[in-house]
Design a protein around this motif. Structure first.
Motif, PDB file in Angstrom:
ATOM      1  N   ARG A 193       0.810  -1.222   0.000  1.00  0.00           N
ATOM      2  CA  ARG A 193       0.000   0.000   0.000  1.00  0.00           C
ATOM      3  C   ARG A 193       0.847   1.279   0.000  1.00  0.00           C
ATOM      4  O   ARG A 193       0.314   2.375  -0.121  1.00  0.00           O
ATOM      5  CB  ARG A 193      -0.966   0.006   1.185  1.00  0.00           C
ATOM      6  CG  ARG A 193      -2.042  -1.073   1.083  1.00  0.00           C
ATOM      7  CD  ARG A 193      -3.167  -0.819   2.087  1.00  0.00           C
ATOM      8  NE  ARG A 193      -3.902   0.396   1.777  1.00  0.00           N
ATOM      9  CZ  ARG A 193      -4.931   0.478   0.923  1.00  0.00           C
ATOM     10  NH1 ARG A 193      -5.333  -0.603   0.261  1.00  0.00           N
ATOM     11  NH2 ARG A 193      -5.536   1.628   0.732  1.00  0.00           N
ATOM     12  N   ARG A 223      -4.683   4.572  -6.188  1.00  0.00           N
ATOM     13  CA  ARG A 223      -5.377   5.120  -5.020  1.00  0.00           C
ATOM     14  C   ARG A 223      -6.884   5.049  -5.183  1.00  0.00           C
ATOM     15  O   ARG A 223      -7.612   4.640  -4.264  1.00  0.00           O
ATOM     16  CB  ARG A 223      -4.945   6.573  -4.819  1.00  0.00           C
ATOM     17  CG  ARG A 223      -5.580   7.276  -3.622  1.00  0.00           C
ATOM     18  CD  ARG A 223      -5.578   8.778  -3.818  1.00  0.00           C
ATOM     19  NE  ARG A 223      -6.420   9.163  -4.956  1.00  0.00           N
ATOM     20  CZ  ARG A 223      -6.431  10.392  -5.492  1.00  0.00           C
ATOM     21  NH1 ARG A 223      -5.648  11.336  -5.019  1.00  0.00           N
ATOM     22  NH2 ARG A 223      -7.242  10.659  -6.511  1.00  0.00           N
ATOM     23  N   ASP A 224      -7.375   5.428  -6.367  1.00  0.00           N
ATOM     24  CA  ASP A 224      -8.818   5.408  -6.609  1.00  0.00           C
ATOM     25  C   ASP A 224      -9.369   3.987  -6.669  1.00  0.00           C
ATOM     26  O   ASP A 224     -10.584   3.783  -6.536  1.00  0.00           O
ATOM     27  CB  ASP A 224      -9.140   6.153  -7.902  1.00  0.00           C
ATOM     28  CG  ASP A 224      -8.901   7.652  -7.771  1.00  0.00           C
ATOM     29  OD1 ASP A 224      -8.658   8.115  -6.637  1.00  0.00           O
ATOM     30  OD2 ASP A 224      -8.949   8.356  -8.803  1.00  0.00           O
ATOM     31  N   ASP A 226      -8.324   1.836  -4.486  1.00  0.00           N
ATOM     32  CA  ASP A 226      -8.075   1.424  -3.101  1.00  0.00           C
ATOM     33  C   ASP A 226      -6.976   0.356  -3.010  1.00  0.00           C
ATOM     34  O   ASP A 226      -7.058  -0.568  -2.207  1.00  0.00           O
ATOM     35  CB  ASP A 226      -9.365   0.902  -2.446  1.00  0.00           C
ATOM     36  CG  ASP A 226      -9.225   0.819  -0.921  1.00  0.00           C
ATOM     37  OD1 ASP A 226      -8.420   1.586  -0.353  1.00  0.00           O
ATOM     38  OD2 ASP A 226      -9.911  -0.034  -0.313  1.00  0.00           O
ATOM     39  N   ASP A 229      -2.244   3.742  -0.251  1.00  0.00           N
ATOM     40  CA  ASP A 229      -2.619   4.851   0.613  1.00  0.00           C
ATOM     41  C   ASP A 229      -2.415   6.174  -0.130  1.00  0.00           C
ATOM     42  O   ASP A 229      -2.151   6.179  -1.329  1.00  0.00           O
ATOM     43  CB  ASP A 229      -1.778   4.813   1.891  1.00  0.00           C
ATOM     44  CG  ASP A 229      -2.039   3.544   2.713  1.00  0.00           C
ATOM     45  OD1 ASP A 229      -3.152   2.988   2.603  1.00  0.00           O
ATOM     46  OD2 ASP A 229      -1.119   3.115   3.438  1.00  0.00           O
ATOM     47  N   SER A 246      -4.564  13.764  -2.042  1.00  0.00           N
ATOM     48  CA  SER A 246      -5.936  13.275  -2.127  1.00  0.00           C
ATOM     49  C   SER A 246      -6.765  14.126  -3.081  1.00  0.00           C
ATOM     50  O   SER A 246      -7.833  13.714  -3.512  1.00  0.00           O
ATOM     51  CB  SER A 246      -6.585  13.270  -0.734  1.00  0.00           C
ATOM     52  OG  SER A 246      -6.481  14.548  -0.135  1.00  0.00           O
TER      53      SER A 246
END
Length: 266
Positions: A193, A223-224, A226, A229, A246
């Motif tokens: 991650r 990231r999108d 998941d 991190d 983010s």
């Protein structure tokens, strides 16, 4: 007229100051293919305000380059075009803000901006979603996601990113009819991650040692999905980049001066 050679994690560029009446597409083809230099692209520096023009080694112009803008930033500091540690730079992808984190060794942080999945941002050939889209290449399904992150990027998750360099899939996806102006292709291996391995086939260049906007796009899609991190290290052939964010995406990494050469033009 002089040119300076810089590299960011192995992604190397010739850098020149802007002059009127120079065909920079032709100059990029000439400079970047010389055996002694053999670089990924040509960066042209405009001043007042600072602006980066980027030409690939095939002479085509690109909107932006993450590794290139770090090299650009070190160049303008080396040449004393600015003494500031926070520098706004105009590009064809919009204004980028760079923060110099360290001068020895040189490292800077670039606000790459926001990712944009809209088809019209990367000249998609149709209106269907390019998120987790599957296309058949050589009789095999390839699932990818495309977006605009400083320039057009396509992300493909694989088990072994390093092995993809021996494949012609990058070139075939880059030149696929789904992309009117071709696409950069990033093969992404999720280590955990907090770590990714990325290898990039760059339009107008071919396989490249590093691509900053490609690493940023790879992070965004991971990231999108998941898979990671909000902060990762992206491992490349000759170094690594820190990518985080983010909303706005930030890339941190080095830039290194190699040499200066005199060009056979005034």
């Amino acid at each position: 007229m002089y040119a300076s050679k810089y590299n960011g994690c192995g992604n190397d560029f010739m850098i020149v100051d802007y002059k009127e009446d120079v065909n920079y597409s032709d100059l990029a083809i000439q400079l970047c293919h010389e055996a002694e230099q053999d670089t990924d692209g040509l960066i042209v520096v405009k001043n007042n305000p600072l602006e980066m023009l980027l030409f690939n080694k095939d002479g085509s112009q690109a909107p932006m380059c993450g590794n290139g803008i770090r090299c650009f930033t070190k160049y303008v500091r080396d040449e004393k075009l600015t003494h500031h540690t926070t520098i706004p730079v105009q590009t064809l992808a919009g204004e980028m803000t760079i923060d110099i984190l360290s001068t020895d060794p040189f490292e800077c942080k670039v606000n790459i901006g926001k990712a944009d999945y809209r088809n019209d941002r990367f000249n998609a050939a149709d209106h269907r979603s390019y998120i987790n889209r599957t296309v058949e290449i050589d009789g095999k399904p390839v699932t990818f996601t495309s977006l605009f992150m400083g320039t057009v990027h396509t992300v493909v998750f694989v088990e072994d990113a390093k092995a993809m360099v021996k494949s012609d899939l990058g070139k075939k996806l880059c030149q696929h009819p789904l992309f009117k102006e071709q696409t950069n292709v990033n093969f992404v291996q999720v280590v955990n991650r907090k770590e990714l391995i990325v290898r990039t086939f760059e339009r107008g260049v071919g396989w490249t040692l590093a691509c900053g906007t490609g690493c940023s796009a790879s992070f965004v899609v991971a990231r999108d999905s998941d898979l990671v991190d909000t902060r990762v290290h992206v491992h490349l052939e000759k170094g690594s980049l820190k990518i985080e964010g983010s909303d706005d995406i930030f890339m941190s990494g080095p830039a290194v001066f190699e040499k200066k050469i005199k060009l056979p033009i005034t």
